[in-house]
Design an enzyme around this catalytic site. Structure first.
Site, PDB file in Angstrom:
ATOM      1  N   ARG A   1     -10.707  13.010   2.150  1.00 51.99           N
ATOM      2  CA  ARG A   1      -9.412  13.913   2.070  1.00 51.99           C
ATOM      3  C   ARG A   1      -9.670  14.975   2.242  1.00 51.99           C
ATOM      4  O   ARG A   1      -8.685  15.571   1.710  1.00 51.99           O
ATOM      5  CB  ARG A   1      -8.074  13.065   1.645  1.00 51.99           C
ATOM      6  CG  ARG A   1      -7.327  11.834   2.175  1.00 51.99           C
ATOM      7  CD  ARG A   1      -7.002  11.119   1.851  1.00 51.99           C
ATOM      8  NE  ARG A   1      -4.915  12.593   1.949  1.00 51.99           N
ATOM      9  CZ  ARG A   1      -4.379  12.629   1.571  1.00 51.99           C
ATOM     10  NH1 ARG A   1      -3.871  11.318   1.082  1.00 51.99           N
ATOM     11  NH2 ARG A   1      -3.467  12.586   2.518  1.00 51.99           N
TER      12      ARG A   1
ATOM     13  N   ARG B   1      -5.502   8.193  -9.209  1.00 49.44           N
ATOM     14  CA  ARG B   1      -5.869   9.667  -8.566  1.00 49.44           C
ATOM     15  C   ARG B   1      -6.371  10.836  -9.361  1.00 49.44           C
ATOM     16  O   ARG B   1      -7.380  11.313  -9.718  1.00 49.44           O
ATOM     17  CB  ARG B   1      -4.733   9.838  -6.947  1.00 49.44           C
ATOM     18  CG  ARG B   1      -5.595   8.648  -6.069  1.00 49.44           C
ATOM     19  CD  ARG B   1      -6.344   8.266  -5.136  1.00 49.44           C
ATOM     20  NE  ARG B   1      -5.836   7.282  -3.877  1.00 49.44           N
ATOM     21  CZ  ARG B   1      -5.509   7.082  -2.847  1.00 49.44           C
ATOM     22  NH1 ARG B   1      -5.513   8.627  -2.682  1.00 49.44           N
ATOM     23  NH2 ARG B   1      -6.211   6.862  -1.988  1.00 49.44           N
TER      24      ARG B   1
ATOM     25  N   HIS C   1      -0.037   5.918  -6.077  1.00 51.64           N
ATOM     26  CA  HIS C   1       0.011   7.264  -6.707  1.00 51.64           C
ATOM     27  C   HIS C   1       2.014   7.398  -7.159  1.00 51.64           C
ATOM     28  O   HIS C   1       2.488   6.532  -6.417  1.00 51.64           O
ATOM     29  CB  HIS C   1       0.304   8.060  -5.712  1.00 51.64           C
ATOM     30  CG  HIS C   1      -0.955   8.931  -4.246  1.00 51.64           C
ATOM     31  ND1 HIS C   1      -0.495   8.964  -3.442  1.00 51.64           N
ATOM     32  CD2 HIS C   1      -1.468   9.720  -5.034  1.00 51.64           C
ATOM     33  CE1 HIS C   1      -1.137   9.495  -2.700  1.00 51.64           C
ATOM     34  NE2 HIS C   1      -2.524   9.725  -4.860  1.00 51.64           N
TER      35      HIS C   1
ATOM     36  N   CYS D   1       5.936  10.505   1.022  1.00 49.95           N
ATOM     37  CA  CYS D   1       4.921  11.102   1.123  1.00 49.95           C
ATOM     38  C   CYS D   1       4.288  11.964   2.296  1.00 49.95           C
ATOM     39  O   CYS D   1       3.652  12.872   2.295  1.00 49.95           O
ATOM     40  CB  CYS D   1       3.820   9.695   1.716  1.00 49.95           C
ATOM     41  SG  CYS D   1       3.193   8.268   0.460  1.00 49.95           S
TER      42      CYS D   1
HETATM   43  N1  ARG Z   1      -4.051   7.397   3.164  1.00 45.42           N
HETATM   44  C1  ARG Z   1      -3.467   8.048   1.950  1.00 45.42           C
HETATM   45  C2  ARG Z   1      -4.516   7.636   0.794  1.00 45.42           C
HETATM   46  O1  ARG Z   1      -4.263   6.575   0.484  1.00 45.42           O
HETATM   47  C3  ARG Z   1      -1.660   7.855   1.738  1.00 45.42           C
HETATM   48  C4  ARG Z   1      -1.578   8.728   1.033  1.00 45.42           C
HETATM   49  C5  ARG Z   1       0.133   8.421   0.229  1.00 45.42           C
HETATM   50  N2  ARG Z   1       0.787   9.546   0.171  1.00 45.42           N
HETATM   51  C6  ARG Z   1       1.469   9.471  -1.086  1.00 45.42           C
HETATM   52  N3  ARG Z   1       2.421  10.807  -1.632  1.00 45.42           N
HETATM   53  N4  ARG Z   1       1.043   8.288  -1.532  1.00 45.42           N
HETATM   54  O2  ARG Z   1      -4.220   9.051   0.038  1.00 45.42           O
END
Ligand code: ARG
Length: 282
Positions: free
Chosen positions: A95, A140, A169, A272
């Site tokens: 990402r 994260r 998150h 998200c």
């Molecule tokens: N597939 C993405 C990840 O795992 C999803 C992100 C979802 N975003 C959020 N704001 N919760 O990073």
């Protein structure tokens, strides 16, 4: 009480899911063996944009980039408070390149971008809540990023520890119903959250800050009910979170169901997919 809830017009940034896919697995929701229906995703996403516009909100779009399937999750790209943009540094190498097109969009719109040095996934973990910013860590965004954000914004940042990998998150476990600007000025506003997503100490912090919070069940949370966007009156919410929507309606909020089930396959929902551009209030 129902008519006392005052909506505030918002400015949102979103990214069309033209290149959306599940090509890697970086959270428990993702499985590369479960393909995404892009046509359905485009349709669902358009209904979210239409719902925002129908309720008076401004929606901007950033051009999607092929090869960046999670770029649709605009919330992760930055946090914007009083026109200051704190840019993200993603945890997953897959990402990391998303920061570039988002930073370019902000610059084109006349914003300066202050990039985070530590791992920080934008509004996914940093949730502006009026007088302070609630900040998730554990999966994260790091505590170092919380400190950087506090220094940059000059707003108190309250660290909360996430403990359940399904709610990796903060915006999957909590959302701001009202940031205190629409109701009585100077109040803390209110939030909805699922306590099981937090460490015991963080739960206590939330109880002290928000004695009147709306408490959601694990079922509501697994249906992405806490990945909602509220304008202070309308709550754009996953239709699967029926229990939570009913409780919000009793409290005078107006649930606006928007189904983003295709995005759940990547671990994301309404919030998200939505970045809020918060300008300086006059
Ligand atoms: N597939 C993405 C990840 O795992 C999803 C992100 C979802 N975003 C959020 N704001 N919760 O990073």
């Amino acid at each position: 009480m129902p008519d006392s809830r005052v909506p505030r017009r918002r400015r949102f940034l979103v990214c069309e899911p033209r290149h959306f896919a599940v090509q890697y697995a970086i959270n428990p929701w993702m499985s590369t063996g479960r393909p995404v229906d892009v046509i359905r995703a485009l349709d669902q996403w358009q209904s979210l944009v239409d719902a925002y516009r129908a309720h008076g909100h401004t929606v901007h779009t950033v051009q999607p980039v092929s090869g960046l399937p999670d770029m649709v999750f605009a919330a992760n790209s930055a946090v914007v408070v009083e026109g200051r943009v704190f840019g993200s540094r993603f945890h997953a190498p897959e990402r990391r390149p998303e920061s570039v097109p988002y930073a370019a969009w902000f610059k084109t719109e006349g914003f300066e971008v202050h990039p985070s040095e530590a791992v920080c996934e934008g509004e996914g973990d940093l949730v502006p809540a009026g007088r302070w910013i609630l900040a998730g860590t554990g999966f994260r965004t790091t505590r170092e990023a919380h400190r950087e954000a506090q220094e940059y914004f000059g707003v108190p940042v309250i660290s909360l520890t996430l403990v359940d990998p399904y709610f990796y998150h903060l915006d999957t476990a909590l959302f701001v119903l009202d940031d205190g600007s629409g109701g009585t000025p100077g109040t803390a506003g209110n939030v909805a959250y699922y306590p099981g997503a937090f460490s015991p100490g963080s739960r206590e912090v939330l109880e002290r800050l928000y004695p009147d919070a709306v408490i959601a069940t694990r079922e509501d949370a697994l249906a992405f009910g806490l990945n909602s966007v509220s304008d202070g009156r309308h709550v754009f919410i996953s239709p699967g979170a029926r229990g939570l929507a009913d409780r919000l309606a009793v409290l005078g909020y107006v649930p606006v169901p928007v189904d983003l089930s295709e995005f759940h396959k990547a671990g994301g929902g309404i919030k998200c997919c939505t970045q809020e551009i918060r300008e300086i209030r006059s």
